[in-house]
Design a protein around this motif. Structure first.
Motif, PDB file in Angstrom:
ATOM      1  N   PRO A 119      -4.159  37.045 -41.305  1.00 11.63           N
ATOM      2  CA  PRO A 119      -5.329  36.256 -41.730  1.00 11.63           C
ATOM      3  C   PRO A 119      -4.928  34.700 -42.086  1.00 11.63           C
ATOM      4  CG  PRO A 119      -5.274  38.356 -42.633  1.00 11.63           C
ATOM      5  CD  PRO A 119      -4.230  38.108 -42.085  1.00 11.63           C
ATOM      6  N   LEU A 120      -3.739  34.565 -42.696  1.00 13.47           N
ATOM      7  CA  LEU A 120      -3.301  33.502 -43.266  1.00 13.47           C
ATOM      8  C   LEU A 120      -3.146  32.449 -42.089  1.00 13.47           C
ATOM      9  CD1 LEU A 120      -2.258  31.317 -45.283  1.00 13.47           C
ATOM     10  CD2 LEU A 120      -0.030  32.459 -45.189  1.00 13.47           C
ATOM     11  N   ALA A 121      -2.366  33.178 -40.975  1.00 13.44           N
ATOM     12  CA  ALA A 121      -1.982  32.334 -39.703  1.00 13.44           C
ATOM     13  C   ALA A 121      -3.400  31.804 -39.042  1.00 13.44           C
ATOM     14  CB  ALA A 121      -1.362  33.195 -38.705  1.00 13.44           C
ATOM     15  N   HIS A 122      -4.495  32.661 -39.184  1.00 12.09           N
ATOM     16  CA  HIS A 122      -5.591  32.421 -38.365  1.00 12.09           C
ATOM     17  C   HIS A 122      -6.350  31.354 -39.263  1.00 12.09           C
ATOM     18  CE1 HIS A 122      -6.380  35.098 -35.149  1.00 12.09           C
ATOM     19  NE2 HIS A 122      -5.586  35.920 -35.701  1.00 12.09           N
ATOM     20  N   CYS A 125      -3.912  27.850 -39.020  1.00 14.04           N
ATOM     21  CA  CYS A 125      -3.643  27.198 -37.717  1.00 14.04           C
ATOM     22  C   CYS A 125      -4.899  27.238 -36.577  1.00 14.04           C
ATOM     23  CB  CYS A 125      -2.393  28.086 -37.100  1.00 14.04           C
ATOM     24  SG  CYS A 125      -1.021  28.090 -37.878  1.00 14.04           S
ATOM     25  N   ARG A 126      -5.693  28.157 -36.859  1.00 14.53           N
ATOM     26  CA  ARG A 126      -7.046  27.925 -35.897  1.00 14.53           C
ATOM     27  C   ARG A 126      -6.567  28.337 -34.537  1.00 14.53           C
ATOM     28  NH1 ARG A 126      -9.355  23.241 -36.238  1.00 14.53           N
ATOM     29  NH2 ARG A 126      -7.588  22.459 -37.348  1.00 14.53           N
ATOM     30  N   PRO A 127      -5.682  29.411 -34.293  1.00 18.47           N
ATOM     31  CA  PRO A 127      -4.913  29.594 -32.958  1.00 18.47           C
ATOM     32  C   PRO A 127      -5.931  29.640 -31.899  1.00 18.47           C
ATOM     33  CG  PRO A 127      -4.728  31.674 -34.200  1.00 18.47           C
ATOM     34  CD  PRO A 127      -5.375  30.538 -35.177  1.00 18.47           C
ATOM     35  N   HIS A 128      -5.489  28.974 -30.819  1.00 18.69           N
ATOM     36  CA  HIS A 128      -6.209  29.385 -29.419  1.00 18.69           C
ATOM     37  C   HIS A 128      -5.456  29.923 -28.540  1.00 18.69           C
ATOM     38  CE1 HIS A 128      -8.876  28.637 -25.886  1.00 18.69           C
ATOM     39  NE2 HIS A 128      -8.196  28.164 -25.321  1.00 18.69           N
ATOM     40  N   ILE A 129      -5.492  31.066 -28.286  1.00 20.49           N
ATOM     41  CA  ILE A 129      -4.486  32.153 -27.549  1.00 20.49           C
ATOM     42  C   ILE A 129      -5.051  32.388 -26.021  1.00 20.49           C
ATOM     43  CG2 ILE A 129      -3.087  34.171 -27.603  1.00 20.49           C
ATOM     44  CD1 ILE A 129      -3.697  34.267 -30.318  1.00 20.49           C
ATOM     45  N   THR A 130      -4.387  32.148 -25.028  1.00 21.53           N
ATOM     46  CA  THR A 130      -4.657  32.561 -23.583  1.00 21.53           C
ATOM     47  C   THR A 130      -3.673  33.352 -23.107  1.00 21.53           C
ATOM     48  OG1 THR A 130      -3.643  30.258 -22.872  1.00 21.53           O
ATOM     49  CG2 THR A 130      -6.086  30.166 -23.172  1.00 21.53           C
ATOM     50  N   GLY A 131      -3.947  34.129 -22.242  1.00 22.27           N
ATOM     51  CA  GLY A 131      -3.115  35.048 -21.553  1.00 22.27           C
ATOM     52  C   GLY A 131      -2.741  36.159 -22.391  1.00 22.27           C
ATOM     53  N   ALA A 132      -3.166  36.534 -23.880  1.00 23.47           N
ATOM     54  CA  ALA A 132      -2.927  37.500 -24.529  1.00 23.47           C
ATOM     55  C   ALA A 132      -2.841  38.778 -23.698  1.00 23.47           C
ATOM     56  CB  ALA A 132      -3.924  37.731 -25.601  1.00 23.47           C
ATOM     57  N   ALA A 133      -3.793  39.037 -22.536  1.00 16.71           N
ATOM     58  CA  ALA A 133      -3.659  40.269 -21.546  1.00 16.71           C
ATOM     59  C   ALA A 133      -2.702  40.552 -20.982  1.00 16.71           C
ATOM     60  CB  ALA A 133      -5.053  40.316 -20.928  1.00 16.71           C
ATOM     61  N   HIS A 134      -1.552  39.464 -20.632  1.00 14.17           N
ATOM     62  CA  HIS A 134      -0.486  39.690 -19.959  1.00 14.17           C
ATOM     63  C   HIS A 134       0.533  40.430 -20.712  1.00 14.17           C
ATOM     64  CE1 HIS A 134      -1.656  35.696 -17.561  1.00 14.17           C
ATOM     65  NE2 HIS A 134      -1.859  36.940 -16.960  1.00 14.17           N
ATOM     66  N   VAL A 135       0.458  40.527 -22.253  1.00 16.87           N
ATOM     67  CA  VAL A 135       1.401  41.331 -22.842  1.00 16.87           C
ATOM     68  C   VAL A 135       1.071  42.913 -22.954  1.00 16.87           C
ATOM     69  CG1 VAL A 135       2.112  41.778 -25.355  1.00 16.87           C
ATOM     70  CG2 VAL A 135       1.296  39.547 -24.427  1.00 16.87           C
ATOM     71  N   PRO A 136       1.818  43.653 -22.187  1.00 16.46           N
ATOM     72  CA  PRO A 136       1.824  45.005 -22.021  1.00 16.46           C
ATOM     73  C   PRO A 136       1.381  45.751 -23.182  1.00 16.46           C
ATOM     74  CG  PRO A 136       3.938  44.533 -21.891  1.00 16.46           C
ATOM     75  CD  PRO A 136       3.378  43.224 -22.058  1.00 16.46           C
ATOM     76  N   LEU A 159       3.964  27.310 -26.782  1.00 19.92           N
ATOM     77  CA  LEU A 159       3.568  27.015 -28.188  1.00 19.92           C
ATOM     78  C   LEU A 159       3.004  25.664 -28.182  1.00 19.92           C
ATOM     79  CD1 LEU A 159       6.012  29.084 -30.136  1.00 19.92           C
ATOM     80  CD2 LEU A 159       3.628  29.541 -30.035  1.00 19.92           C
ATOM     81  N   THR A 160       1.974  25.216 -28.809  1.00 15.57           N
ATOM     82  CA  THR A 160       1.426  23.716 -28.836  1.00 15.57           C
ATOM     83  C   THR A 160       1.089  23.528 -30.221  1.00 15.57           C
ATOM     84  OG1 THR A 160      -0.698  23.995 -28.031  1.00 15.57           O
ATOM     85  CG2 THR A 160       1.040  23.164 -26.463  1.00 15.57           C
ATOM     86  N   GLY A 161       1.305  22.510 -30.921  1.00 16.15           N
ATOM     87  CA  GLY A 161       0.542  22.091 -32.270  1.00 16.15           C
ATOM     88  C   GLY A 161       1.712  22.613 -33.595  1.00 16.15           C
ATOM     89  N   ALA A 190      -3.390  22.852 -39.057  1.00 17.84           N
ATOM     90  CA  ALA A 190      -3.535  22.151 -37.917  1.00 17.84           C
ATOM     91  C   ALA A 190      -3.731  23.205 -36.767  1.00 17.84           C
ATOM     92  CB  ALA A 190      -2.115  21.489 -37.625  1.00 17.84           C
ATOM     93  N   ARG A 191      -4.580  22.893 -35.805  1.00 16.98           N
ATOM     94  CA  ARG A 191      -4.711  23.714 -34.733  1.00 16.98           C
ATOM     95  C   ARG A 191      -3.676  24.147 -33.656  1.00 16.98           C
ATOM     96  NH1 ARG A 191      -9.520  26.174 -32.776  1.00 16.98           N
ATOM     97  NH2 ARG A 191      -9.453  26.678 -30.557  1.00 16.98           N
ATOM     98  N   ILE A 192      -3.247  25.245 -33.556  1.00 18.70           N
ATOM     99  CA  ILE A 192      -2.093  25.662 -32.535  1.00 18.70           C
ATOM    100  C   ILE A 192      -2.721  26.000 -31.117  1.00 18.70           C
ATOM    101  CG2 ILE A 192      -0.599  25.982 -34.690  1.00 18.70           C
ATOM    102  CD1 ILE A 192      -0.638  28.791 -33.587  1.00 18.70           C
ATOM    103  N   GLY A 193      -2.044  26.234 -30.101  1.00 18.88           N
ATOM    104  CA  GLY A 193      -2.373  26.921 -28.960  1.00 18.88           C
ATOM    105  C   GLY A 193      -1.091  27.825 -28.697  1.00 18.88           C
ATOM    106  N   ILE A 194      -1.458  28.879 -28.060  1.00 15.23           N
ATOM    107  CA  ILE A 194      -0.508  29.777 -27.459  1.00 15.23           C
ATOM    108  C   ILE A 194      -1.075  30.330 -26.082  1.00 15.23           C
ATOM    109  CG2 ILE A 194       0.788  32.133 -27.758  1.00 15.23           C
ATOM    110  CD1 ILE A 194       0.064  31.796 -30.817  1.00 15.23           C
ATOM    111  N   SER A 195      -0.175  29.915 -25.007  1.00 17.49           N
ATOM    112  CA  SER A 195      -0.348  30.133 -23.787  1.00 17.49           C
ATOM    113  C   SER A 195       0.655  31.281 -23.121  1.00 17.49           C
ATOM    114  CB  SER A 195      -0.515  28.864 -22.789  1.00 17.49           C
ATOM    115  OG  SER A 195      -1.509  28.223 -23.184  1.00 17.49           O
ATOM    116  N   ILE A 196       0.245  32.394 -22.667  1.00 18.03           N
ATOM    117  CA  ILE A 196       1.206  33.178 -22.202  1.00 18.03           C
ATOM    118  C   ILE A 196       1.073  33.648 -20.778  1.00 18.03           C
ATOM    119  CG2 ILE A 196       1.911  35.709 -22.517  1.00 18.03           C
ATOM    120  CD1 ILE A 196       0.494  35.726 -25.275  1.00 18.03           C
TER     121      ILE A 196
END
Length: 226
Positions: free
Chosen positions: A12-15, A18-29, A146-148, A163-169
């Motif tokens: 919850p603290l990270a959300h 960082c207000r994360p924008h995550i793409t590609g989470a479905a690639h994590v098995p 990772l960005t931001g 600050a807003r971060i991005g995570i692309s997997i």
């Protein structure tokens, strides 16, 4: 159990921070081994991925995070991070052996192939440990950008800021080759770094980040603050 407690508190603290924008989470098995190979912009990187992804992710962390700072050391231990002495080849291999055992148990392992935080936001040459792991165990590699995160906790700062971060997997990458062959390790590592660069859009530098820091006069004590 302790990992779940830390994750329950950290997510919850990270959300919120960082207000994360995550793409590609479905690639994590959902189950089975995989290596998350991520770029490295901030000390927070190895906290955020385990906090924000549904499965447990074990990262490496340099010894100074365990011994030099009681706060980071507390969370590193609770989160199950593997310590590594960056000055010792023997210790680095022992860490890789532990990571291989973890992957062979079907778990997720996170690694920053650059070996240290980027000194200027660019993407630097990867060290070959990530290739050794995937070739040794057969576990797929998921490139992660990772960005931001460097805006959340800039170098020299001890207090995170919103600050807003991005995570692309990226999609899983599988490789053929011999983990004992230096040319195979180098080839695979370079392919992984290219995949990270495509996701992150960072400028690529064909040199090790640690060497660039040393050439720019960053001492070992200063580097420990990264």
């Amino acid at each position: 159990m302790l990992y779940q407690v830390v994750k329950f508190a950290a997510a919850p603290l990270a959300h919120a921070m960082c207000r994360p924008h995550i793409t590609g989470a479905a690639h994590v098995p959902r189950k089975g081994p995989a290596i998350l190979a991520a770029n490295h912009l901030s000390i927070l990187d190895s906290f955020l991925l385990p906090a924000l992804l549904p499965r447990r992710v074990t990262f490496t962390a340099k010894n100074e995070y365990f011994d030099g700072n009681p706060v980071s050391g507390f969370f590193m231990r609770l989160g199950g991070s593997l310590p590594i002495d960056r000055e010792s080849a023997h210790a680095a291999q022992a860490m890789l052996d532990s990571a291989a055992e973890l992957l062979e148990r079907g778990e997720l392992f996170g690694i920053h192939p650059e070996g240290t935080r980027s000194p200027d936001g660019r993407l630097y040459r990867g060290k070959v440990g990530v290739a050794w792991l995937t070739l040794k165990t057969g576990a797929p590699v998921l490139p992660v950008a990772l960005t931001g995160t460097d805006r959340v906790l800039p170098v020299g700062s001890s207090v995170p800021r919103p600050a807003r971060i991005g995570i692309s997997i990226g999609e899983p990458m599988r490789f053929a080759g011999d983990h004992t062959d230096a040319r195979d390790r180098r080839r695979v590592t370079d392919e992984i770094m290219q995949a990270i660069q495509r996701l992150s859009g960072q400028e690529y530098v064909p040199a090790y980040a640690a060497s660039v820091k040393a050439a720019n006069g960053v001492s070992k004590d200063e580097d420990r603050k990264d």
